[in-house]
Design an enzyme around this catalytic site. Structure first.
Site, PDB file in Angstrom:
ATOM      1  N   GLU A 197      44.634  59.764 -75.255  1.00 54.01           N
ATOM      2  CA  GLU A 197      44.911  59.362 -73.865  1.00 54.01           C
ATOM      3  C   GLU A 197      43.936  58.285 -73.395  1.00 54.01           C
ATOM      4  O   GLU A 197      43.275  58.438 -72.375  1.00 54.01           O
ATOM      5  CB  GLU A 197      44.775  60.582 -72.934  1.00 54.01           C
ATOM      6  CG  GLU A 197      45.642  61.773 -73.292  1.00 54.01           C
ATOM      7  CD  GLU A 197      45.268  63.030 -72.491  1.00 54.01           C
ATOM      8  OE1 GLU A 197      44.211  63.049 -71.838  1.00 54.01           O
ATOM      9  OE2 GLU A 197      46.047  63.992 -72.525  1.00 54.01           O
ATOM     10  N   PRO A 198      43.819  57.169 -74.109  1.00 54.59           N
ATOM     11  CA  PRO A 198      42.835  56.167 -73.693  1.00 54.59           C
ATOM     12  C   PRO A 198      43.298  55.397 -72.460  1.00 54.59           C
ATOM     13  O   PRO A 198      44.482  55.103 -72.308  1.00 54.59           O
ATOM     14  CB  PRO A 198      42.757  55.233 -74.905  1.00 54.59           C
ATOM     15  CG  PRO A 198      44.112  55.319 -75.526  1.00 54.59           C
ATOM     16  CD  PRO A 198      44.601  56.731 -75.281  1.00 54.59           C
ATOM     17  N   GLY A 199      42.376  55.115 -71.581  1.00 56.74           N
ATOM     18  CA  GLY A 199      42.688  54.305 -70.400  1.00 56.74           C
ATOM     19  C   GLY A 199      41.790  53.090 -70.383  1.00 56.74           C
ATOM     20  O   GLY A 199      42.177  51.982 -70.767  1.00 56.74           O
ATOM     21  N   ARG A 200      40.545  53.327 -69.974  1.00 56.65           N
ATOM     22  CA  ARG A 200      39.598  52.237 -69.783  1.00 56.65           C
ATOM     23  C   ARG A 200      39.534  51.251 -70.954  1.00 56.65           C
ATOM     24  O   ARG A 200      39.628  50.043 -70.754  1.00 56.65           O
ATOM     25  CB  ARG A 200      38.202  52.838 -69.559  1.00 56.65           C
ATOM     26  CG  ARG A 200      37.147  51.821 -69.187  1.00 56.65           C
ATOM     27  CD  ARG A 200      35.768  52.462 -69.165  1.00 56.65           C
ATOM     28  NE  ARG A 200      35.725  53.678 -68.403  1.00 56.65           N
ATOM     29  CZ  ARG A 200      35.466  53.759 -67.091  1.00 56.65           C
ATOM     30  NH1 ARG A 200      35.182  52.664 -66.424  1.00 56.65           N
ATOM     31  NH2 ARG A 200      35.467  54.915 -66.484  1.00 56.65           N
TER      32      ARG A 200
ATOM     33  N   ARG B 135      34.495  50.460 -57.778  1.00 56.78           N
ATOM     34  CA  ARG B 135      33.575  51.055 -58.757  1.00 56.78           C
ATOM     35  C   ARG B 135      32.096  50.857 -58.429  1.00 56.78           C
ATOM     36  O   ARG B 135      31.326  51.799 -58.537  1.00 56.78           O
ATOM     37  CB  ARG B 135      33.894  50.568 -60.176  1.00 56.78           C
ATOM     38  CG  ARG B 135      35.314  50.942 -60.628  1.00 56.78           C
ATOM     39  CD  ARG B 135      35.574  50.590 -62.089  1.00 56.78           C
ATOM     40  NE  ARG B 135      34.797  51.440 -62.960  1.00 56.78           N
ATOM     41  CZ  ARG B 135      33.674  51.101 -63.561  1.00 56.78           C
ATOM     42  NH1 ARG B 135      33.194  49.886 -63.440  1.00 56.78           N
ATOM     43  NH2 ARG B 135      33.022  51.959 -64.307  1.00 56.78           N
TER      44      ARG B 135
ATOM     45  N   TYR C  76      30.381  54.392 -58.112  1.00 62.07           N
ATOM     46  CA  TYR C  76      29.576  54.828 -59.264  1.00 62.07           C
ATOM     47  C   TYR C  76      28.332  53.986 -59.465  1.00 62.07           C
ATOM     48  O   TYR C  76      27.675  54.125 -60.500  1.00 62.07           O
ATOM     49  CB  TYR C  76      30.391  54.708 -60.567  1.00 62.07           C
ATOM     50  CG  TYR C  76      31.780  55.252 -60.576  1.00 62.07           C
ATOM     51  CD1 TYR C  76      32.036  56.591 -60.274  1.00 62.07           C
ATOM     52  CD2 TYR C  76      32.853  54.442 -60.932  1.00 62.07           C
ATOM     53  CE1 TYR C  76      33.325  57.081 -60.322  1.00 62.07           C
ATOM     54  CE2 TYR C  76      34.141  54.933 -60.984  1.00 62.07           C
ATOM     55  CZ  TYR C  76      34.366  56.258 -60.675  1.00 62.07           C
ATOM     56  OH  TYR C  76      35.641  56.731 -60.736  1.00 62.07           O
TER      57      TYR C  76
ATOM     58  N   CYS D 245      33.095  46.354 -43.195  1.00 62.69           N
ATOM     59  CA  CYS D 245      32.044  46.877 -42.331  1.00 62.69           C
ATOM     60  C   CYS D 245      31.502  48.175 -42.894  1.00 62.69           C
ATOM     61  O   CYS D 245      31.759  49.269 -42.378  1.00 62.69           O
ATOM     62  CB  CYS D 245      32.585  47.066 -40.925  1.00 62.69           C
ATOM     63  SG  CYS D 245      33.011  45.489 -40.205  1.00 62.69           S
ATOM     64  N   GLU D 246      30.762  48.053 -43.988  1.00 64.57           N
ATOM     65  CA  GLU D 246      30.130  49.169 -44.676  1.00 64.57           C
ATOM     66  C   GLU D 246      28.927  48.605 -45.414  1.00 64.57           C
ATOM     67  O   GLU D 246      29.069  47.631 -46.157  1.00 64.57           O
ATOM     68  CB  GLU D 246      31.070  49.771 -45.742  1.00 64.57           C
ATOM     69  CG  GLU D 246      32.200  50.613 -45.230  1.00 64.57           C
ATOM     70  CD  GLU D 246      31.769  51.959 -44.692  1.00 64.57           C
ATOM     71  OE1 GLU D 246      30.760  52.508 -45.167  1.00 64.57           O
ATOM     72  OE2 GLU D 246      32.446  52.452 -43.778  1.00 64.57           O
TER      73      GLU D 246
ATOM     74  N   TYR E  81      40.491  50.842 -63.636  1.00 64.14           N
ATOM     75  CA  TYR E  81      39.981  51.429 -62.399  1.00 64.14           C
ATOM     76  C   TYR E  81      39.569  50.354 -61.399  1.00 64.14           C
ATOM     77  O   TYR E  81      38.616  50.519 -60.637  1.00 64.14           O
ATOM     78  CB  TYR E  81      38.823  52.410 -62.707  1.00 64.14           C
ATOM     79  CG  TYR E  81      39.230  53.460 -63.715  1.00 64.14           C
ATOM     80  CD1 TYR E  81      40.064  54.504 -63.329  1.00 64.14           C
ATOM     81  CD2 TYR E  81      38.853  53.376 -65.054  1.00 64.14           C
ATOM     82  CE1 TYR E  81      40.488  55.453 -64.254  1.00 64.14           C
ATOM     83  CE2 TYR E  81      39.274  54.322 -65.986  1.00 64.14           C
ATOM     84  CZ  TYR E  81      40.086  55.352 -65.580  1.00 64.14           C
ATOM     85  OH  TYR E  81      40.512  56.289 -66.489  1.00 64.14           O
TER      86      TYR E  81
HETATM   87  C1  LIG Z   1      41.180  59.746 -66.759  1.00 63.36           C
HETATM   88  C2  LIG Z   1      41.690  60.478 -67.910  1.00 63.36           C
HETATM   89  C3  LIG Z   1      41.891  59.824 -69.138  1.00 63.36           C
HETATM   90  C4  LIG Z   1      41.507  58.391 -69.385  1.00 63.36           C
HETATM   91  O1  LIG Z   1      40.122  58.245 -69.436  1.00 63.36           O
HETATM   92  P1  LIG Z   1      39.474  56.846 -69.867  1.00 63.36           P
HETATM   93  O2  LIG Z   1      38.025  57.087 -69.739  1.00 63.36           O
HETATM   94  O3  LIG Z   1      39.984  55.822 -68.939  1.00 63.36           O
HETATM   95  O4  LIG Z   1      39.878  56.595 -71.273  1.00 63.36           O
HETATM   96  C5  LIG Z   1      42.453  60.555 -70.175  1.00 63.36           C
HETATM   97  N1  LIG Z   1      42.801  61.857 -70.008  1.00 63.36           N
HETATM   98  C6  LIG Z   1      42.602  62.522 -68.856  1.00 63.36           C
HETATM   99  C7  LIG Z   1      42.999  63.944 -68.740  1.00 63.36           C
HETATM  100  C8  LIG Z   1      42.046  61.853 -67.759  1.00 63.36           C
HETATM  101  O5  LIG Z   1      41.846  62.510 -66.613  1.00 63.36           O
END
Ligand SMILES: *Cc1c(COP(=O)(O)O)cnc(C)c1O
Length: 434
Positions: A286-289, A325, A329, A358-359, A388
């Site tokens: 499940e890669p995102g970033r 971000r 973070y 305005c922050e 993100y």
């Molecule tokens: C956010 C999330 C991801 C993706 O995470 P990355 O750090 O963006 O790769 C994968 N699985 C689950 C369950 C998440 O909540």
């Protein structure tokens, strides 16, 4: 010239100005205005292909984490490369289906799925639900019992392996103290329940899933989670005398945000997966970033320069409403000028790049050495913003959401138009009821 930052090679200076693939970023800005997000098709494709190359010959379903970058055109690009989707809401399910990603390639994660979302995902025939609590199974059972199936609903159990991912506290999820997942005993109890005659008419046990956090640079916590996950998976197979179908290893692989950071460890990450999961259930990722971070930049224009003692402020037309971000973070994004002459100069001064909101927390870049010559009307790019970035954008201070643009070779396309003021109030009651 190589950028002073870890950006993708698809963003480079050419003839004195920043290019995205074959296009001048300034020219795009002239056309669409600022601020806007700009993504490179080839950067995304290259990352996907690297994953595939290093995972081969393993049978893997890569489900792109939609929450990292959810634009339909980006999802369509993922689909065209054969990727599925990892979703955490009904809205993301809607997006994934709209992009043409079939239900069977979608996994539904998330600690708080609503009844409506569960029903929608059952109807879409998702590949699996990643279950996060005892009560969620009760709700799934209630939904499943008045649902007519073509096939049983597959459930995976999100195991919290109690591993410290050594990342920012807000993006770590795999410790006992976090709200995410189930401990070992809960996983076993739930697996036995799912496997019982009462429930196995509705459900099929897929396997376990793990996701310990995001922006993981050190692979050792991941390796520890993989070991624990594999051990639990094998334990379940022994106890229930079954072969599990899948093992979902989540996402979390980090990317370099600072100039000195090492490259994303895709090759090492993939060999770790092959080391532990070559002879077992089918692997889901499940890669995102890592898929999109380096493929996106945020382009902004300088509104004003302001001097305060030893420090200067550049006030730009993007802020925490576009890029959350740094505020959320304290994360670092490199900032460069679109005009290369500002990148080379020795005439630098310590500068905070701040937004117009305005922050006090509306700071995009703190204490950077930037050219003193950057002035009103000059444009800057924040790097490594593909993940993100826009997906966290919001309307605070009644700022219309900015545009998103996708480059492919020497063509660019607006994949989300800039919102108008009318868009801001579209859903609100306007006429007074007399
Ligand atoms: C956010 C999330 C991801 C993706 O995470 P990355 O750090 O963006 O790769 C994968 N699985 C689950 C369950 C998440 O909540």
């Amino acid at each position: 010239m190589r950028l002073t930052a870890p950006a993708s090679t698809d963003f480079t200076y050419r003839n004195g100005e920043l290019f995205a693939e074959g296009l001048s970023v300034s020219k795009i800005a002239d056309r669409v205005g600022t601020p806007f997000y700009l993504y490179s098709t080839s950067a995304i494709r290259n990352t996907i292909r690297e994953f595939k190359k290093h995972l081969s010959p393993l049978d893997v379903l890569i489900c792109f984490a939609v929450k990292s970058c959810s634009n339909l055109s980006i999802l369509k690009l993922m689909k065209a490369e054969g990727l599925g989707a990892d979703i955490v809401s009904g809205g993301e399910l809607y997006r994934a289906l709209k992009a043409g990603i079939p239900g069977k390639n979608i996994v539904f994660s998330g600690v708080g799925k609503s009844e409506r979302e569960i029903r929608e995902a059952m109807k879409a025939g998702v590949h699996a639900f990643n279950l996060e609590s005892m009560e969620e199974l009760d709700l799934l059972e209630a939904c499943a019992s008045d649902f007519s199936f073509k096939r049983r609903v597959r459930l995976s159990l999100r195991y919290n392996p109690d591993v410290d991912p050594k990342t920012h506290p807000y993006i770590s999820t795999g410790l006992k103290e976090h709200k995410f997942g189930l401990d070992r005993e809960e996983v076993i109890a739930l697996a036995e329940r799912i496997h019982s005659p009462a429930l196995s008419k509705y459900f099929e046990l897929g396997g376990i899933s793990i996701h310990i956090g995001s922006q993981l640079i050190d692979l050792s916590p991941l390796e520890e989670a993989f070991q624990k996950g594999r051990a639990l998976s094998q334990d379940l197979e022994r106890r229930l005398k079954i072969k599990l179908k899948t093992i979902d290893l989540g996402g979390g692989l980090g990317v370099p945000y600072l100039p000195g950071d090492s490259e994303p460890a895709i090759a090492e990450y993939c060999s770790l997966i092959k080391k532990y999961f070559s002879n077992g259930p089918r692997v889901i990722l499940e890669p995102g970033r890592v898929m999109v971070a380096n493929a996106g930049i945020l382009v902004t224009e300088v509104l004003f320069r302001k001097s305060r003692g030893r420090k200067d402020f550049l006030i730009v037309d993007a802020g925490m409403s576009e890029l959350m971000r740094p505020t959320l973070y304290e994360s670092h994004h490199e900032v460069i000028a679109l005009n290369e002459k500002h990148a080379n100069t020795l005439l630098t001064t310590v500068t905070d790049v701040v937004g117009p909101l305005c922050e006090s927390g509306d700071i995009l870049a703190k204490k950077r050495r930037l050219s003193r010559e950057i002035k009103r009307g000059d444009r800057l790019a924040f790097l490594t913003c593909g993940a993100y970035g826009f997906s966290m954008a919001n309307h605070y201070n009644s700022r219309p959401l900015c545009a998103e643009v996708l480059v492919k070779g020497s063509k660019s396309e607006i994949i989300r138009r800039r919102e108008t003021y009318a868009d801001l109030v579209r859903l609100e009651k306007r006429k007074s009821s007399q």
